[in-house]
Design a protein around this motif. Structure first.
Motif: not given
Length: 283
Positions: A112-115, A141-148, A160-172, A229-230
Motif C-alpha cells: 500500500a502507498d499508505l501503511a 481480508d488478508g493482504d487486502l485489509r485496510t484501516v477502518r 472489532e479491534i485488530r490491534g494497536e497502532f505502533a506509531g510508525l507510518l509509511k508514505i510511499a 494498508g496494514i
C-alpha cells in the motif's frame, strides 16, 4: 513525558537511555537498515538536550523546533517537518517508541502507498488503560485489509479491534503529492492555522486543527476513501510512557540484536530443542 519523571527532568523521552543509547537512536538505526538516510527530528520539551547528543544519533539528522509544542498535536509537528524533507516517500515515527528492525522492514515491503504498523496482540494489557490505546479496526481480508478506524476513543467494540497502532507510518513516493495537498487543504495553503478546521467539509472532530493527532489525519483519509494498508506483527515493540514501560523495554534484550544475531539465536535454540527431543527418544 510527565509520567516518566524523574527520567524526563532534563531530557525528553526520545533521549532516555536504553541499552546504553538514546531511545530514538535505536529507531533511527532500524530505519537506516531500510535505506533511510535523512531524519528530521521535531523537538519540543527539553529540546536543547538533542544538541548535546546529536553525534550519538549519527549522520543525516536534522533538528527542527516546534515552538508551540505545549498546545499543539503531532499533526502540527509533522507540518513543521515537511519543508525539510526531500521529495519522495518517507516514514513518520513517534519519538517514544522502540521496535525491532524487522517491523520496519515489514512496513517497507507493504504494498500500500499508505501503511501503518499494527501490533496484533491484545492492546491495553500493560500500563495503559484501554482508553489510552490507539486502536485499529480493519475492512477486508488478508493482504487486502485496510484501516477502518484508528486512534483513541473511536467508539469501537472490543471484538472489532485488530490491534494497536505502533506509531510508525509509511508514505510511499506515489502518495507524497496527495499528502502535501491534504495538508494544504487543512491549513489553508500553508498559512498559519487559526485553530479552526478549514471550510472544506472537514469533520468537527478535527477542530482545532492545530491540536489534531496523527491518527486524526489517518482517520480522515480512511473516511474519505483512501486505502491505508496494514503491516501486522505480534510484539517486538514498546511505547515508553511510564517507568514500567521503560523497564519492559530495557529487559527485552532481543530488541537490540541485529537480524543476523537473531537468526543465530533462533538456530541455536532450534538445535538445543532438537538435541533434547533426541534425548527423549533414547531408552
Amino acid at each position: 513525558g510527565t509520567r516518566l519523571w524523574p527520567y524526563t527532568d532534563t531530557a525528553p523521552t526520545a533521549l532516555i537511555s536504553i541499552a546504553g543509547r538514546p531511545l530514538i537512536a535505536h529507531s533511527i538505526d532500524a530505519l537506516r537498515q531500510q535505506g533511510v538516510t535523512k531524519f528530521v527530528v521535531c523537538r519540543g520539551w527539553q529540546g536543547d538536550a538533542f544538541d548535546k547528543q546529536l553525534a550519538e544519533l549519527g549522520d543525516g539528522v536534522i533538528l527542527v523546533d516546534c515552538p508551540s509544542y505545549t498546545s499543539t498535536g503531532m499533526l502540527e509537528s509533522l507540518r513543521a517537518a515537511l519543508p525539510y524533507l526531500d521529495s519522495g516517500g518517507f516514514y513518520v515515527l513517534y519519538g517514544d517508541v522502540i521496535f525491532r528492525p524487522s517491523i520496519a522492514r515489514q512496513l517497507r515491503h507493504t504494498l500500500a502507498d499508505l501503511a501503518v504498523a499494527v501490533d496484533a496482540t491484545a492492546p491495553g494489557k500493560q500500563s495503559k488503560g484501554f482508553e489510552d490505546v490507539e486502536v485499529v479496526t480493519t475492512s477486508g481480508d488478508g493482504d487486502l485489509r485496510t484501516v477502518r478506524r484508528i486512534g483513541k476513543r473511536r467508539r469501537v467494540r472490543p471484538d472489532e479491534i485488530r490491534g494497536e497502532f505502533a506509531g510508525l507510518l509509511k508514505i510511499a513516493a506515489s502518495a507524497r503529492s496527495f499528502l502535501d495537498d491534504t495538508f494544504k487543504r487543512l491549513w489553508h495553503e500553508n498559512s498559519s492555522s487559526t485553530g479552526e478546521a478549514a471550510a472544506f467539509g472537514l469533520p468537527w472532530w478535527l477542530e482545532p486543527i492545530n491540536g489534531a493527532s496523527l491518527c486524526d489525519l489517518l482517520q480522515l483519509l480512511a473516511d474519505e476513501g483512501s486505502p491505508i494498508g496494514i503491516a501486522a506483527f505480534f510484539g517486538g515493540w514498546h511505547e515508553v510512557n511510564t517507568p514500567q514501560d521503560l523497564t519492559r523495554a530495557q529487559n527485552d534484550t532481543a530488541m537490540f540484536l541485529s537480524e543476523e544475531e537473531a537468526r543465530d539465536q533462533v538456530a541455536a535454540m532450534g538445535a538445543c530443542l532438537l538435541s533434547e527431543a533426541n534425548d527423549l527418544k533414547r531408552p
